[in-house]
Design a protein around this motif. Sequence first.
Motif, PDB file in Angstrom:
ATOM      1  N   GLY A  52      -2.018   3.261 -10.162  1.00 27.34           N
ATOM      2  CA  GLY A  52      -2.480   3.529  -8.810  1.00 27.34           C
ATOM      3  C   GLY A  52      -1.558   3.069  -7.703  1.00 27.34           C
ATOM      4  O   GLY A  52      -1.831   3.334  -6.530  1.00 27.34           O
ATOM      5  N   GLY A  53      -0.486   2.380  -8.051  1.00 28.00           N
ATOM      6  CA  GLY A  53       0.455   1.949  -7.037  1.00 28.00           C
ATOM      7  C   GLY A  53       1.263   3.112  -6.498  1.00 28.00           C
ATOM      8  O   GLY A  53       1.217   4.229  -7.008  1.00 28.00           O
ATOM      9  N   GLY A  54       2.015   2.840  -5.436  1.00 30.04           N
ATOM     10  CA  GLY A  54       2.833   3.872  -4.835  1.00 30.04           C
ATOM     11  C   GLY A  54       3.298   3.485  -3.458  1.00 30.04           C
ATOM     12  O   GLY A  54       3.212   2.325  -3.059  1.00 30.04           O
ATOM     13  N   LEU A  55       3.796   4.471  -2.732  1.00 27.26           N
ATOM     14  CA  LEU A  55       4.293   4.296  -1.374  1.00 27.26           C
ATOM     15  C   LEU A  55       3.257   4.811  -0.393  1.00 27.26           C
ATOM     16  O   LEU A  55       2.785   5.946  -0.513  1.00 27.26           O
ATOM     17  CB  LEU A  55       5.613   5.042  -1.197  1.00 27.26           C
ATOM     18  CG  LEU A  55       6.234   5.046   0.198  1.00 27.26           C
ATOM     19  CD1 LEU A  55       6.602   3.628   0.622  1.00 27.26           C
ATOM     20  CD2 LEU A  55       7.453   5.953   0.222  1.00 27.26           C
ATOM     21  N   VAL A  56       2.909   3.976   0.583  1.00 27.95           N
ATOM     22  CA  VAL A  56       1.904   4.344   1.565  1.00 27.95           C
ATOM     23  C   VAL A  56       2.330   3.828   2.933  1.00 27.95           C
ATOM     24  O   VAL A  56       3.056   2.832   3.035  1.00 27.95           O
ATOM     25  CB  VAL A  56       0.515   3.792   1.169  1.00 27.95           C
ATOM     26  CG1 VAL A  56       0.514   2.268   1.201  1.00 27.95           C
ATOM     27  CG2 VAL A  56      -0.582   4.357   2.043  1.00 27.95           C
ATOM     28  N   GLN A  57       1.895   4.499   3.982  1.00 23.66           N
ATOM     29  CA  GLN A  57       2.207   4.072   5.337  1.00 23.66           C
ATOM     30  C   GLN A  57       1.282   2.952   5.793  1.00 23.66           C
ATOM     31  O   GLN A  57       0.175   2.778   5.265  1.00 23.66           O
ATOM     32  CB  GLN A  57       2.093   5.245   6.310  1.00 23.66           C
ATOM     33  CG  GLN A  57       3.108   6.351   6.078  1.00 23.66           C
ATOM     34  CD  GLN A  57       2.967   7.483   7.072  1.00 23.66           C
ATOM     35  OE1 GLN A  57       1.947   7.633   7.735  1.00 23.66           O
ATOM     36  NE2 GLN A  57       4.004   8.293   7.184  1.00 23.66           N
ATOM     37  N   THR A  58       1.737   2.188   6.766  1.00 25.88           N
ATOM     38  CA  THR A  58       0.908   1.147   7.359  1.00 25.88           C
ATOM     39  C   THR A  58      -0.435   1.725   7.804  1.00 25.88           C
ATOM     40  O   THR A  58      -0.488   2.780   8.437  1.00 25.88           O
ATOM     41  CB  THR A  58       1.622   0.501   8.552  1.00 25.88           C
ATOM     42  OG1 THR A  58       2.817  -0.137   8.098  1.00 25.88           O
ATOM     43  CG2 THR A  58       0.738  -0.526   9.234  1.00 25.88           C
ATOM     44  N   GLY A  59      -1.519   1.030   7.447  1.00 24.93           N
ATOM     45  CA  GLY A  59      -2.852   1.489   7.778  1.00 24.93           C
ATOM     46  C   GLY A  59      -3.503   2.354   6.722  1.00 24.93           C
ATOM     47  O   GLY A  59      -4.698   2.654   6.815  1.00 24.93           O
ATOM     48  N   GLY A  60      -2.745   2.744   5.711  1.00 22.99           N
ATOM     49  CA  GLY A  60      -3.263   3.585   4.657  1.00 22.99           C
ATOM     50  C   GLY A  60      -4.014   2.806   3.601  1.00 22.99           C
ATOM     51  O   GLY A  60      -4.197   1.591   3.701  1.00 22.99           O
ATOM     52  N   SER A  61      -4.447   3.522   2.558  1.00 26.97           N
ATOM     53  CA  SER A  61      -5.254   2.936   1.494  1.00 26.97           C
ATOM     54  C   SER A  61      -4.725   3.319   0.131  1.00 26.97           C
ATOM     55  O   SER A  61      -4.110   4.379  -0.048  1.00 26.97           O
ATOM     56  CB  SER A  61      -6.712   3.400   1.607  1.00 26.97           C
ATOM     57  OG  SER A  61      -7.302   2.997   2.825  1.00 26.97           O
ATOM     58  N   LEU A  62      -4.969   2.449  -0.834  1.00 31.05           N
ATOM     59  CA  LEU A  62      -4.694   2.706  -2.238  1.00 31.05           C
ATOM     60  C   LEU A  62      -5.796   2.071  -3.068  1.00 31.05           C
ATOM     61  O   LEU A  62      -6.394   1.071  -2.653  1.00 31.05           O
ATOM     62  CB  LEU A  62      -3.347   2.118  -2.677  1.00 31.05           C
ATOM     63  CG  LEU A  62      -2.055   2.788  -2.219  1.00 31.05           C
ATOM     64  CD1 LEU A  62      -0.861   1.919  -2.602  1.00 31.05           C
ATOM     65  CD2 LEU A  62      -1.919   4.179  -2.830  1.00 31.05           C
ATOM     66  N   ARG A  63      -6.054   2.642  -4.232  1.00 33.25           N
ATOM     67  CA  ARG A  63      -6.956   2.024  -5.191  1.00 33.25           C
ATOM     68  C   ARG A  63      -6.216   1.798  -6.493  1.00 33.25           C
ATOM     69  O   ARG A  63      -5.766   2.747  -7.140  1.00 33.25           O
ATOM     70  CB  ARG A  63      -8.202   2.878  -5.448  1.00 33.25           C
ATOM     71  CG  ARG A  63      -9.259   2.131  -6.283  1.00 33.25           C
ATOM     72  CD  ARG A  63     -10.485   2.960  -6.585  1.00 33.25           C
ATOM     73  NE  ARG A  63     -10.231   3.976  -7.600  1.00 33.25           N
ATOM     74  CZ  ARG A  63     -11.175   4.572  -8.307  1.00 33.25           C
ATOM     75  NH1 ARG A  63     -12.448   4.262  -8.113  1.00 33.25           N
ATOM     76  NH2 ARG A  63     -10.851   5.498  -9.191  1.00 33.25           N
ATOM     77  N   LEU A  64      -6.091   0.546  -6.873  1.00 32.89           N
ATOM     78  CA  LEU A  64      -5.462   0.180  -8.125  1.00 32.89           C
ATOM     79  C   LEU A  64      -6.507   0.116  -9.232  1.00 32.89           C
ATOM     80  O   LEU A  64      -7.644  -0.297  -9.006  1.00 32.89           O
ATOM     81  CB  LEU A  64      -4.759  -1.170  -8.014  1.00 32.89           C
ATOM     82  CG  LEU A  64      -3.743  -1.330  -6.883  1.00 32.89           C
ATOM     83  CD1 LEU A  64      -3.092  -2.710  -6.963  1.00 32.89           C
ATOM     84  CD2 LEU A  64      -2.693  -0.231  -6.929  1.00 32.89           C
TER      85      LEU A  64
END
Length: 123
Positions: free
Chosen positions: A8-20
């Motif tokens: 679930g990791g990756g590159l995201v912009q400031t303010g974004g979301s990810l779910r690991l």
Amino acid sequence: QVQLVESGGGLVQTGGSLRLSCAASGFFLDNIGIGWFRQAPGKEREGVSCISSSDGSTYYADSVKGRFTISRDNAKNTVYLQMNSLKPEDTAVYYCATDLRVTGCHPWEYDYWGQGTQVTVSS
């Protein structure tokens, strides 16, 4: 035989979301301690969020309180870390870890570790 596999990791912009996600094998999540840790370049590994084996209570590092949420699905033998409002300082390799009878959220308390997944937050 005990294995933990993060995804679930990756590159995201400031303010974004990810779910690991952390898929466990060789044991079941019931009645164990489990948590998420991270290590940024040049820094020590730190506890991000953990679930106690004793009562299921959760711990969050001050730096992520209100932004991250840990959860588990015992039927799927998987633990999750929902990360919202991401900041550049969240950039790190994120690891899940587990052990029996663990109640804290310090790296030295855990013996079983996944391989890690990279999270990069661009500014």
